[in-house]
Every structure is written in structure tokens, then in C-alpha cells.
Enzyme design. Structure first.
Site, PDB file in Angstrom:
ATOM      1  N   ASN A   9       0.880  -1.178   0.000  1.00 40.57           N
ATOM      2  CA  ASN A   9       0.000   0.000   0.000  1.00 40.57           C
ATOM      3  C   ASN A   9       0.912   1.221   0.000  1.00 40.57           C
ATOM      4  O   ASN A   9       1.473   1.572   1.027  1.00 40.57           O
ATOM      5  CB  ASN A   9      -0.890  -0.027   1.249  1.00 40.57           C
ATOM      6  CG  ASN A   9      -1.664   1.273   1.439  1.00 40.57           C
ATOM      7  OD1 ASN A   9      -1.750   2.097   0.532  1.00 40.57           O
ATOM      8  ND2 ASN A   9      -2.237   1.447   2.631  1.00 40.57           N
ATOM      9  N   TRP A  10       1.044   1.830  -1.167  1.00 40.48           N
ATOM     10  CA  TRP A  10       2.002   2.930  -1.294  1.00 40.48           C
ATOM     11  C   TRP A  10       1.522   4.215  -0.634  1.00 40.48           C
ATOM     12  O   TRP A  10       2.287   5.150  -0.456  1.00 40.48           O
ATOM     13  CB  TRP A  10       2.279   3.218  -2.762  1.00 40.48           C
ATOM     14  CG  TRP A  10       3.040   2.155  -3.487  1.00 40.48           C
ATOM     15  CD1 TRP A  10       3.384   0.910  -3.017  1.00 40.48           C
ATOM     16  CD2 TRP A  10       3.559   2.247  -4.812  1.00 40.48           C
ATOM     17  NE1 TRP A  10       4.093   0.237  -3.976  1.00 40.48           N
ATOM     18  CE2 TRP A  10       4.219   1.025  -5.092  1.00 40.48           C
ATOM     19  CE3 TRP A  10       3.537   3.243  -5.806  1.00 40.48           C
ATOM     20  CZ2 TRP A  10       4.845   0.782  -6.319  1.00 40.48           C
ATOM     21  CZ3 TRP A  10       4.157   2.990  -7.021  1.00 40.48           C
ATOM     22  CH2 TRP A  10       4.801   1.779  -7.271  1.00 40.48           C
ATOM     23  N   LYS A  11       0.225   4.291  -0.335  1.00 42.40           N
ATOM     24  CA  LYS A  11      -0.363   5.537   0.211  1.00 42.40           C
ATOM     25  C   LYS A  11      -0.042   6.703  -0.732  1.00 42.40           C
ATOM     26  O   LYS A  11       0.063   6.486  -1.946  1.00 42.40           O
ATOM     27  CB  LYS A  11       0.123   5.762   1.639  1.00 42.40           C
ATOM     28  CG  LYS A  11      -0.054   4.506   2.497  1.00 42.40           C
ATOM     29  CD  LYS A  11       0.111   4.729   3.945  1.00 42.40           C
ATOM     30  CE  LYS A  11      -0.106   3.405   4.675  1.00 42.40           C
ATOM     31  NZ  LYS A  11      -0.017   3.522   6.111  1.00 42.40           N
ATOM     32  N   HIS A  96      -9.421   1.460   4.818  1.00 44.67           N
ATOM     33  CA  HIS A  96      -8.130   1.646   5.501  1.00 44.67           C
ATOM     34  C   HIS A  96      -8.339   2.608   6.669  1.00 44.67           C
ATOM     35  O   HIS A  96      -9.136   3.541   6.581  1.00 44.67           O
ATOM     36  CB  HIS A  96      -7.085   2.194   4.523  1.00 44.67           C
ATOM     37  CG  HIS A  96      -5.716   2.177   5.121  1.00 44.67           C
ATOM     38  ND1 HIS A  96      -5.286   3.159   5.979  1.00 44.67           N
ATOM     39  CD2 HIS A  96      -4.709   1.279   5.026  1.00 44.67           C
ATOM     40  CE1 HIS A  96      -4.051   2.853   6.377  1.00 44.67           C
ATOM     41  NE2 HIS A  96      -3.684   1.727   5.819  1.00 44.67           N
ATOM     42  N   GLU A  98      -6.690   4.998   7.710  1.00 52.98           N
ATOM     43  CA  GLU A  98      -6.480   6.422   7.408  1.00 52.98           C
ATOM     44  C   GLU A  98      -7.726   7.021   6.769  1.00 52.98           C
ATOM     45  O   GLU A  98      -8.042   8.195   6.983  1.00 52.98           O
ATOM     46  CB  GLU A  98      -5.229   6.581   6.522  1.00 52.98           C
ATOM     47  CG  GLU A  98      -3.959   6.399   7.354  1.00 52.98           C
ATOM     48  CD  GLU A  98      -2.779   5.771   6.632  1.00 52.98           C
ATOM     49  OE1 GLU A  98      -2.757   5.775   5.381  1.00 52.98           O
ATOM     50  OE2 GLU A  98      -1.874   5.267   7.324  1.00 52.98           O
ATOM     51  N   GLU A 168      -5.501  -4.639  10.707  1.00 52.49           N
ATOM     52  CA  GLU A 168      -4.454  -3.648  10.918  1.00 52.49           C
ATOM     53  C   GLU A 168      -4.748  -2.860  12.188  1.00 52.49           C
ATOM     54  O   GLU A 168      -5.545  -1.914  12.162  1.00 52.49           O
ATOM     55  CB  GLU A 168      -4.411  -2.667   9.742  1.00 52.49           C
ATOM     56  CG  GLU A 168      -4.127  -3.318   8.410  1.00 52.49           C
ATOM     57  CD  GLU A 168      -3.495  -2.340   7.423  1.00 52.49           C
ATOM     58  OE1 GLU A 168      -2.374  -2.591   7.004  1.00 52.49           O
ATOM     59  OE2 GLU A 168      -4.112  -1.312   7.118  1.00 52.49           O
ATOM     60  N   GLY A 174       2.489   2.478  10.759  1.00 53.48           N
ATOM     61  CA  GLY A 174       3.454   3.558  10.564  1.00 53.48           C
ATOM     62  C   GLY A 174       4.149   3.994  11.850  1.00 53.48           C
ATOM     63  O   GLY A 174       4.814   5.018  11.886  1.00 53.48           O
ATOM     64  N   SER A 213       3.364  -1.927  10.408  1.00 51.94           N
ATOM     65  CA  SER A 213       4.810  -1.990  10.639  1.00 51.94           C
ATOM     66  C   SER A 213       5.423  -3.363  10.352  1.00 51.94           C
ATOM     67  O   SER A 213       6.310  -3.803  11.070  1.00 51.94           O
ATOM     68  CB  SER A 213       5.146  -1.534  12.069  1.00 51.94           C
ATOM     69  OG  SER A 213       4.757  -0.177  12.251  1.00 51.94           O
ATOM     70  N   GLY A 234       2.784  -1.062   4.289  1.00 54.45           N
ATOM     71  CA  GLY A 234       2.847   0.364   3.960  1.00 54.45           C
ATOM     72  C   GLY A 234       4.276   0.779   3.683  1.00 54.45           C
ATOM     73  O   GLY A 234       4.832   0.513   2.611  1.00 54.45           O
TER      74      GLY A 234
HETATM   75  P1  PGA Z   1       2.845   0.413   7.672  1.00 53.33           P
HETATM   76  O1  PGA Z   1       1.386   0.626   7.037  1.00 53.33           O
HETATM   77  O2  PGA Z   1       3.370  -0.883   7.119  1.00 53.33           O
HETATM   78  O3  PGA Z   1       3.647   1.601   7.181  1.00 53.33           O
HETATM   79  O4  PGA Z   1       2.679   0.386   9.132  1.00 53.33           O
HETATM   80  C1  PGA Z   1       0.509  -0.443   6.890  1.00 53.33           C
HETATM   81  C2  PGA Z   1      -0.777   0.029   6.268  1.00 53.33           C
HETATM   82  O5  PGA Z   1      -1.205   1.153   6.567  1.00 53.33           O
HETATM   83  O6  PGA Z   1      -1.422  -0.687   5.482  1.00 53.33           O
END
Ligand code: PGA
Length: 250
Positions: A9-11, A96, A98, A168, A174, A213, A234
Site C-alpha cells: 500500500n504505497w499511500k 483503511h 487512514e 491492521e 506507521g 509496521s 505500507g
Molecule cells: P505500515 O502501514 O506498514 O507503514 O505500518 C501499513 C498500512 O497502513 O497498510
């Protein structure tokens, strides 16, 4: 046997140039060495046409980071499932954390997005998970269950035959704070058992990914837990070496 899958997931990261470079590296390595499980990348919308060219005839699956809750019409800023399919997207992340927390997407809205993906043959990657406050209040299972129930109410449990779930925990995203294998396993087992209570075959075939993470040095431990069928990655998916190491850890 469930086939494991690791999805990047590149965001909202990268440039056209860095995206090309990353995709090319992923493709080259997978062309050379094949892959153990499936691999997917959910890139920013505007990079999808380029990603489609670079991944043409590669087994790496292309995906988006969201999908509209409606099929077409006056919905400024949204991208429909059909549009994504025209560009060979196979996966669409929905719900997600976010999106839920920063953009106020409710369980019902996420369920509507999920439904659109299912109806048009995209595989939704439904994200669920609790915040730190919810965990500390002992509400982890209730939170995840409410997120799942909204989707079941709208699309039925059978829809999971064509979907993926990603657990998640918000406090692990993150932050560098990974859930322990045991913390993750507990919630994965909870999800699978809940679904098994409604439809055993669906539960048995469903892939439940862990996200939060995941890094090259903890991927193997997490992926070796029962009920963890891969990961949603991520930060570590933005670097070809790290992402591939994680992909080859399944
Ligand atoms: P992260 O993000 O690996 O940077 O913790 C995971 C995600 O949001 O899918």
C-alpha cells in the site's frame, strides 16, 4: 490450502519516476525468480495507467487504495470500480484506517465501497482494526466485529469468497510498533471463528492479512502464525528490496 498474498500500500508517496523504478524492480525480480505466494501493489490512482503498462503480463496484481461507493454519476473526486477495471486493477483497498479516521469514513460507507468492488469483480481488501484507546478499553473484538457486520449486512458473508480481509491495529500502522505474533493471531482467529459460525467454507478459504509496521525482519515470524495469510505493507513497500524480502518471507 489458502494461497498467501502480500500487498503493498504505497499511500500518497512517490513520483512518476520513482514509481516506474520501483515497479520495474519488482517486475524484474518476480520474472526472474517467480514468487511464493501472490503479490499485489496498490498505487496512487494517477500512477495506475503507468503501472498497468509496466506490469503487463506480470503475475503482480495491480490495485487501488479505495473505490467509490456508487457506480457512476455526480460524485466529484471519486473513482468507480468500473474505471479501475478498465485499467486492469484487480484489488481495491477499502476501509483503511487512514480513510476511516482522517476522512471520517463510517462502517456503512466502507460497506458500500466494498459492495461496489464485489459487484464489479474487483477483489476488495477490507481493512479492520482497533485504535490504541479501543484496545486499552478492551474493545478490540467489538470494534472489529462492528466493522465486519456492516459489510455482512450489505453484502452477505458469501461475498467474502471474493474478498480479502486485512487486520491492521491502528496503533501499529506507521509507528514501528508491530503487534506481536500472538496479538495478531488472536484477532485473526477471532475473525475466522466469527465467520465460521455463519459459513465454515467461507471462513476456511478466506485470506486474512496482517498489516502494521511489517518489515523484512519481522515478516517471517508474523507470517508463520496460524491464521495469518500474508500482509498489507505500507512503509516497507516503498523500497523494492524490503518489499521483496517481505514477499519472499511467506
Ligand atoms: P505500515 O502501514 O506498514 O507503514 O505500518 C501499513 C498500512 O497502513 O497498510
Amino acid at each position: 490450502m489458502r494461497r498467501s498474498i502480500v500487498i503493498g500500500n504505497w499511500k500518497m508517496n512517490g513520483t512518476l519516476e520513482s514509481s516506474r523504478d520501483l515497479l520495474q524492480k519488482l517486475r524484474n525480480r518476480v520474472d526472474r525468480e517467480g514468487s511464493r505466494g501472490e503479490i499485489g501493489v496498490c498505487v496512487p490512482y494517477v500512477f495506475i495507467p503507468e503501472a498497468r503498462e509496466i506490469l503487463n503480463r506480470s503475475p503482480i496484481l495491480l490495485g487501488s487504495q479505495n473505490v467509490a461507493d456508487q457506480s457512476s454519476g455526480a460524485y466529484t473526486g471519486e473513482i468507480s470500480a468500473r474505471m479501475l477495471q478498465e485499467f486492469d486493477c484487480r484489488l481495491a483497498i477499502v476501509g483503511h484506517s487512514e480513510r476511516r479516521l482522517l476522512y471520517g469514513e463510517s462502517n456503512e460507507l466502507v460497506a458500500a465501497r466494498f459492495r461496489q468492488a464485489i459487484d464489479s469483480g474487483l477483489v476488495p481488501v477490507l481493512c479492520v482494526g482497533e485504535t490504541l484507546e479501543q484496545r486499552e478499553r478492551g474493545e478490540t473484538f467489538d470494534t472489529v466485529l462492528a466493522q465486519l457486520n456492516a459489510v455482512f449486512a450489505r453484502s452477505g458473508v458469501q461475498s467474502l469468497l471474493n474478498a480479502i480481509i486485512a487486520y491492521e491495529p491502528v496503533w501499529a500502522i506507521g509507528t514501528g510498533k508491530t503487534a506481536t505474533g500472538e496479538q495478531a493471531r488472536e484477532v485473526h482467529a477471532f475473525i475466522r471463528n466469527k465467520i465460521a459460525g455463519i459459513d465454515e467454507a467461507v471462513a476456511e478459504g478466506l485470506r486474512i492479512l496482517y498489516g502494521g509496521s511489517v518489515k523484512p525482519d519481522n515478516a517471517r515470524d508474523l507470517f508463520s502464525m496460524p491464521d495469518i495469510d500474508g500482509g498489507l505493507i505500507g512503509g516497507a513497500s516503498l523500497d523494492a528490496e524490503s518489499f521483496l524480502t517481505i514477499c519472499y518471507s511467506v
